[in-house]
Write a protein that holds these residues in place. Structure first.
Motif, PDB file in Angstrom:
ATOM      1  N   ARG A 107       0.832  -1.214   0.000  1.00 13.26           N
ATOM      2  CA  ARG A 107       0.000   0.000   0.000  1.00 13.26           C
ATOM      3  C   ARG A 107       0.861   1.257   0.000  1.00 13.26           C
ATOM      4  O   ARG A 107       0.547   2.232  -0.688  1.00 13.26           O
ATOM      5  N   ARG A 135      -9.050   0.366  -1.039  1.00  8.24           N
ATOM      6  CA  ARG A 135      -8.898   1.486  -0.112  1.00  8.24           C
ATOM      7  C   ARG A 135      -7.755   2.430  -0.505  1.00  8.24           C
ATOM      8  O   ARG A 135      -7.767   3.596  -0.125  1.00  8.24           O
ATOM      9  N   ALA A 175     -10.041   3.579   9.515  1.00  7.52           N
ATOM     10  CA  ALA A 175      -8.878   3.979  10.318  1.00  7.52           C
ATOM     11  C   ALA A 175      -7.698   3.137   9.852  1.00  7.52           C
ATOM     12  O   ALA A 175      -7.543   1.999  10.260  1.00  7.52           O
ATOM     13  N   SER A 176      -6.886   3.682   8.954  1.00 10.28           N
ATOM     14  CA  SER A 176      -5.772   2.910   8.407  1.00 10.28           C
ATOM     15  C   SER A 176      -4.551   3.787   8.191  1.00 10.28           C
ATOM     16  O   SER A 176      -4.573   4.732   7.393  1.00 10.28           O
ATOM     17  N   GLN A 178      -1.955   2.734   6.795  1.00 11.65           N
ATOM     18  CA  GLN A 178      -1.412   2.423   5.472  1.00 11.65           C
ATOM     19  C   GLN A 178      -2.048   3.320   4.416  1.00 11.65           C
ATOM     20  O   GLN A 178      -1.360   3.821   3.522  1.00 11.65           O
ATOM     21  N   VAL A 328      -3.942  -2.419  16.982  1.00 13.64           N
ATOM     22  CA  VAL A 328      -4.692  -3.196  15.984  1.00 13.64           C
ATOM     23  C   VAL A 328      -4.030  -4.547  15.686  1.00 13.64           C
ATOM     24  O   VAL A 328      -4.713  -5.536  15.442  1.00 13.64           O
ATOM     25  N   GLU A 352     -11.691  -4.396  11.239  1.00 16.01           N
ATOM     26  CA  GLU A 352     -10.473  -4.364  10.416  1.00 16.01           C
ATOM     27  C   GLU A 352      -9.637  -5.643  10.550  1.00 16.01           C
ATOM     28  O   GLU A 352      -8.854  -5.970   9.681  1.00 16.01           O
TER      29      GLU A 352
HETATM   30  C1  S3P Z   1       0.796  -0.520   9.433  1.00 15.19           C
HETATM   31  C2  S3P Z   1      -0.517  -0.192   9.617  1.00 15.19           C
HETATM   32  C3  S3P Z   1      -1.551  -1.139  10.081  1.00 15.19           C
HETATM   33  C4  S3P Z   1      -0.935  -2.406  10.677  1.00 15.19           C
HETATM   34  C5  S3P Z   1       0.212  -2.919   9.861  1.00 15.19           C
HETATM   35  C6  S3P Z   1       1.299  -1.886   9.721  1.00 15.19           C
HETATM   36  C7  S3P Z   1       1.742   0.506   8.962  1.00 15.19           C
HETATM   37  O1  S3P Z   1      -2.357  -1.516   9.003  1.00 15.19           O
HETATM   38  O2  S3P Z   1      -1.916  -3.398  10.812  1.00 15.19           O
HETATM   39  O3  S3P Z   1       0.767  -4.077  10.455  1.00 15.19           O
HETATM   40  O4  S3P Z   1       2.965   0.307   9.068  1.00 15.19           O
HETATM   41  O5  S3P Z   1       1.277   1.552   8.491  1.00 15.19           O
HETATM   42  P1  S3P Z   1      -3.696  -0.711   8.603  1.00 15.19           P
HETATM   43  O6  S3P Z   1      -3.310   0.610   8.081  1.00 15.19           O
HETATM   44  O7  S3P Z   1      -4.325  -1.575   7.519  1.00 15.19           O
HETATM   45  O8  S3P Z   1      -4.516  -0.655   9.853  1.00 15.19           O
END
Ligand code: S3P
Length: 456
Positions: A107, A135, A175-176, A178, A328, A352
């Motif tokens: 991502r 997303r 809420a992400s 990434q 998370v 999530e």
């Molecule tokens: C991460 C964000 C989280 C987490 C992942 C690492 C990152 O994911 O679960 O292990 O380094 O930005 P999400 O953005 O999908 O919540």
């Protein structure tokens, strides 16, 4: 790349090994490691990184940045040297970018590629190929990038970046961190101001590190807690010397193992305690866990401490859904702690978790069931009735936990094995190498100290 081929799987039975004692140090933070390589690869000059997590996920990021022009090398002392190409300087990769198991690599790199005039194809393993990329496709399409994805917005996908890209203002629908980071990274090579509006705060490593590398980034927090992040594009990043703190998400397995194993008294050194990451430790303290912070300090712009953890009888609680983004990745191991606690633990707001490396609600429900815990699955969480400190029965002979290429399931159920009477059989330990290659070694170290220091 890990596959479901049973002939290649590496099963292991984890059994009670006695108390965890002594001092251990977990590898570097995965989120910070990815970003160190990516931002180093966009700075002009040499960025050095110490404490980098040398797990498969981060190595996927490094391989992709090399394929797009950066020079990335590890010296004999373990320091990584990254020579960047400058913002706007990414080159057309000649082959598909293999992201392995890593959603973060995929991502965030999609964000980087989106504002460069290049085309890249992203591929990954069976787990990553099931995960939703819509997303990031959605905001990156708004900046002008174009995509050909597998139906459902999944990998393999091909992304053609755009130059000049359009600066967008994007309100995160999930809420992400990434998604937030993908948009910000795209904004680096976009003229004007890119804005991300984050109603629920998520890990803020991208913001901290972008500022550290000299980008013009400002965060405004509104009265209701919404964060508005503004990044001025066409940034010039300056190379940095980065020291990566220990990963709290890796420390989590040892914290829970030490809380559960009678007689444990373990120090885990150098654990990152960024408030957007560390909620598990607060939740475990609320459950009665003895977790002390020693020598709180700053490492690479992040709060860090050594954690002293002692065996404790835990009590079930209702976990406030507001803390979900700050822990998370830690729910699988929290479920294990809850399975040994006294009384009921209720978790909610975990939708999530269903789109992580596996569906962590369903997979942990099945795993804990098989290991003898009392668990009920709801739409958005688990309800767990703990044993009150009694060991779990463990998995029956001939039955093993299905980890579904998910490292955190494998490690969480390894911890469950330590807290079981008969042991827990995990079907495949290979995924552990994605984030914590020395997990089994450290487990041996932490459990060996006690037997070595026991009176003869
Ligand atoms: C991460 C964000 C989280 C987490 C992942 C690492 C990152 O994911 O679960 O292990 O380094 O930005 P999400 O953005 O999908 O919540």
């Amino acid at each position: 790349m890990s596959s479901h081929d049973p002939a290649q799987m590496r099963p292991r039975r984890f059994t009670a090994l006695g108390p965890l004692t002594g001092r251990i140090r977990v590898p570097g933070d995965k989120s910070i490691s990815h970003r160190s390589i990516m931002l180093g690869a966009l700075a002009v000059g040499e960025t050095t990184v110490t404490g980098l997590l040398e797990g498969e996920d981060v190595l996927s990021t490094a391989a992709a940045m090399r394929a797009m022009g950066a020079t990335i090398e590890r010296d004999a002392l373990g320091t990584w040297h990254v020579h960047g190409v400058g913002v706007g300087g990414l080159l057309q990769p000649q082959t598909a970018l293999d992201m392995g198991n890593s959603g973060t690599s995929t991502r965030l790199l999609m964000g980087l590629v989106a504002s460069h005039p290049i085309t890249a194809t992203f591929i990954g393993d069976a787990s990553l190929s099931k995960r939703p990329m819509g997303r990031v496709i959605e905001p990156l399409s708004q900046i002008g990038a174009s995509f050909t994805a597998t139906p459902g917005g999944r990998l393999p996908l091909t992304l053609t970046g755009v130059q000049p890209a359009i600066p967008i203002s994007y309100r995160l629908p999930v809420a992400s961190a990434q998604v937030k980071s993908a948009v910000l990274l795209a904004g680096l090579n976009t003229a004007g101001v890119t804005t991300v509006i984050e109603p629920v705060p998520t890990r803020d490593h991208s913001e901290r590190m972008l500022k550290g590398f000299g980008a013009e980034l400002h965060v405004e927090v509104e009265a209701d807690g919404t964060r508005v992040i503004r990044l001025t594009g066409e940034a010039e990043l300056k190379p940095q010397a980065i020291e990566v703190p220990g990963d709290p998400s890796s420390a989590a397995f040892f914290v829970v193992a030490a809380l559960l194993a009678p007689g444990s008294d373990l120090v885990i050194e150098n654990v990152g305690l960024n408030p957007t990451r560390a909620a598990l430790f607060d939740v475990l303290r609320l459950m009665g866990g003895a977790i002390e912070e020693l020598d709180r300090r700053d490492v690479g712009g992040e709060p860090v401490a050594d954690l002293r953890v002692r065996h404790s009888l835990l009590t079930g609680i209702e976990v406030d859904p507001a803390v979900v983004p700050s822990m998370v990745d830690e729910f699988p191991v929290l479920f294990v702690a809850a399975a040994l606690a006294q009384g009921r633990t209720v978790t909610r707001g975990l939708e999530e978790l269903r789109v992580k490396e596996s569906d962590r609600i369903a997979v942990m429900r099945a795993a804990l069931d098989l290991a003898g815990a009392r668990v009920t699955e709801t739409e958005d969480g688990l309800i767990i009735d703990g044993t009150g400190g009694e060991p779990l029965a463990g998995t029956p002979e001939g039955a093993s936990i299905a980890t579904h290429l998910d490292h955190r399931i494998a490690m969480s159920m390894a911890v469950a094995g330590l807290a079981s009477g008969g042991g827990v059989e995990v079907d495949d330990t290979r995924p552990i190498a994605t984030s914590f290659p020395v997990f089994e070694q450290l487990l041996a170290t932490a459990t060996a100290t006690a037997s070595a220091s026991e009176p003869a």
